[in-house]
Write a protein that holds these residues in place. Sequence first.
Motif, short mmCIF file in Angstrom:
data_model
loop_
_atom_site.label_atom_id
_atom_site.label_comp_id
_atom_site.label_asym_id
_atom_site.label_seq_id
_atom_site.Cartn_x
_atom_site.Cartn_y
_atom_site.Cartn_z
N GLN A 181 6.51 7.29 -12.09
CA GLN A 181 6.16 8.07 -13.40
C GLN A 181 6.65 9.30 -13.56
OE1 GLN A 181 1.98 7.60 -11.49
NE2 GLN A 181 2.06 5.32 -12.39
N MET A 182 6.69 9.50 -12.55
CA MET A 182 7.35 10.70 -12.57
C MET A 182 8.63 11.83 -13.27
SD MET A 182 7.80 12.06 -8.86
CE MET A 182 6.29 12.46 -7.14
N ASN A 183 9.86 10.50 -13.48
CA ASN A 183 10.54 10.13 -14.30
C ASN A 183 9.77 9.62 -16.36
OD1 ASN A 183 12.32 9.76 -12.59
ND2 ASN A 183 12.35 7.61 -12.18
N ALA A 184 9.40 9.62 -16.08
CA ALA A 184 8.62 9.35 -17.65
C ALA A 184 8.48 11.11 -18.34
CB ALA A 184 7.47 8.54 -17.52
N VAL A 185 7.18 11.01 -16.72
CA VAL A 185 7.07 12.83 -17.26
C VAL A 185 8.17 13.35 -17.61
CG1 VAL A 185 5.32 14.66 -16.48
CG2 VAL A 185 4.62 12.35 -16.30
N SER A 186 9.27 13.96 -16.38
CA SER A 186 10.04 14.74 -16.57
C SER A 186 10.72 14.62 -17.45
CB SER A 186 10.76 14.36 -14.97
OG SER A 186 11.99 13.42 -14.90
N ALA A 187 11.15 13.09 -18.41
CA ALA A 187 11.66 13.17 -19.37
C ALA A 187 10.94 13.67 -20.96
CB ALA A 187 11.81 10.95 -19.66
N GLY A 188 9.44 13.93 -21.01
CA GLY A 188 8.29 14.53 -21.74
C GLY A 188 8.15 13.26 -22.07
N ASP A 189 7.80 11.96 -22.01
CA ASP A 189 6.08 11.13 -22.28
C ASP A 189 5.16 11.44 -20.69
OD1 ASP A 189 5.27 9.05 -22.77
OD2 ASP A 189 6.36 7.72 -21.63
N SER A 220 -1.26 15.52 -8.17
CA SER A 220 -0.43 16.21 -8.53
C SER A 220 0.29 15.94 -10.21
CB SER A 220 0.38 17.05 -7.64
OG SER A 220 0.11 16.79 -6.66
N LEU A 221 0.68 15.17 -10.12
CA LEU A 221 1.82 14.54 -11.39
C LEU A 221 0.96 14.89 -12.42
CD1 LEU A 221 4.28 13.98 -12.11
CD2 LEU A 221 3.79 11.24 -11.31
N GLU A 222 -0.67 14.95 -12.11
CA GLU A 222 -1.30 14.53 -13.68
C GLU A 222 -1.62 16.08 -13.74
OE1 GLU A 222 -4.37 13.50 -16.54
OE2 GLU A 222 -2.51 11.73 -15.41
N VAL A 223 -1.86 17.01 -12.70
CA VAL A 223 -2.19 18.28 -13.51
C VAL A 223 -0.70 18.55 -14.12
CG1 VAL A 223 -2.19 20.32 -12.83
CG2 VAL A 223 -3.73 18.93 -11.49
N LEU A 224 0.26 17.87 -13.47
CA LEU A 224 1.53 18.29 -14.44
C LEU A 224 1.76 17.54 -15.69
CD1 LEU A 224 4.63 17.86 -11.81
CD2 LEU A 224 3.28 19.96 -12.74
N ARG A 225 1.37 16.41 -15.94
CA ARG A 225 1.31 15.27 -17.04
C ARG A 225 0.29 16.38 -18.44
NH1 ARG A 225 -1.58 11.87 -20.26
NH2 ARG A 225 -3.61 12.18 -18.66
N LYS A 226 -0.81 16.61 -17.82
CA LYS A 226 -1.99 17.40 -18.57
C LYS A 226 -1.54 19.06 -19.22
CE LYS A 226 -5.93 15.25 -16.98
NZ LYS A 226 -7.46 15.69 -15.81
N ASN A 227 -1.05 19.32 -18.25
CA ASN A 227 0.01 21.02 -18.21
C ASN A 227 0.83 20.88 -19.63
OD1 ASN A 227 -1.62 22.75 -16.71
ND2 ASN A 227 0.02 21.97 -15.13
N THR A 257 0.87 -0.86 0.14
CA THR A 257 -0.17 -0.10 0.28
C THR A 257 1.18 1.70 -0.25
OG1 THR A 257 -0.19 -0.07 2.13
CG2 THR A 257 -1.96 -1.41 1.19
N VAL A 258 2.14 0.94 0.38
CA VAL A 258 2.93 2.04 0.69
C VAL A 258 4.10 2.52 -0.69
CG1 VAL A 258 4.46 4.01 1.90
CG2 VAL A 258 2.45 2.54 2.81
N VAL A 259 5.05 1.08 -0.30
CA VAL A 259 6.10 1.40 -1.42
C VAL A 259 5.63 0.74 -3.04
CG1 VAL A 259 8.24 0.02 -1.53
CG2 VAL A 259 7.52 0.25 0.73
N ARG A 260 5.02 0.37 -3.47
CA ARG A 260 4.87 0.03 -4.46
C ARG A 260 4.28 0.77 -5.02
NH1 ARG A 260 1.91 -5.41 -4.92
NH2 ARG A 260 3.58 -5.91 -4.42
N PRO A 261 3.02 1.75 -4.59
CA PRO A 261 2.30 2.82 -5.39
C PRO A 261 3.40 4.49 -5.15
CG PRO A 261 1.13 2.15 -3.80
CD PRO A 261 2.09 1.04 -3.27
N LEU A 262 4.36 3.79 -4.21
CA LEU A 262 5.55 4.83 -4.06
C LEU A 262 6.88 5.28 -5.48
CD1 LEU A 262 6.23 6.04 -0.40
CD2 LEU A 262 4.93 7.44 -2.05
#
Length: 181
Positions: free
Chosen positions: A142-150, A170-177, A131-136
């Motif tokens: 996912q953050m790495n993928a978004v920061s790489a432009g995916d 918050s990551l979803e907002v960044l992705r949509k932006n 419930t914590v480690v795997r989702p984090l």
Amino acid sequence: HGETIDAVREHGNIFIERLNQNLAINPSPELQQSIQEIMPAVKTYVALAQTTATAAYQAPDQYDAKFEAFEAGFEDLETRMGALGDAVQAFQNDFVKSSQGDTRLAENLVLVSGAFALIVLGLTAWIQHSTVVRPLSAIGDQMNAVSAGDFSTEIRFTDRRDEIGAMARSLEVLRKNGLAL
């Protein structure tokens, strides 16, 4: 002569006192019975010892007869003491067996408690990992993928109502932006 009789009486009183002390500890019924059966023999032994000592000082001609009666009383007391010794030994053996059983029970309870604690600890670790480690870890990927432009990366865990869900939203907002650019 008086000192000898007093010493014999004192010896008998101490003996009877010790027997009464043993009765006071609430021994097994068999041991109680053995102690109670020996009391009259102790009293008889003390009386015969006093009579024998008195005869030795006051009536030497009666001493041999008194001494024979004393010997018979002593032999009776020895026999009863043997039976009492057997009863004490049986009581002790039962006590030892009982305490060994209690010790084994305590050892088993410690082992079961330890095993239960390990199971709970393992279950807690598994739940925390799930419930914590795997989702984090997944959000980190996912953050790495978004920061790489995916920006086509699907952001999971946005429906959770905890800190992980807040991070995912918050990551979803960044992705949509990022898609809007």
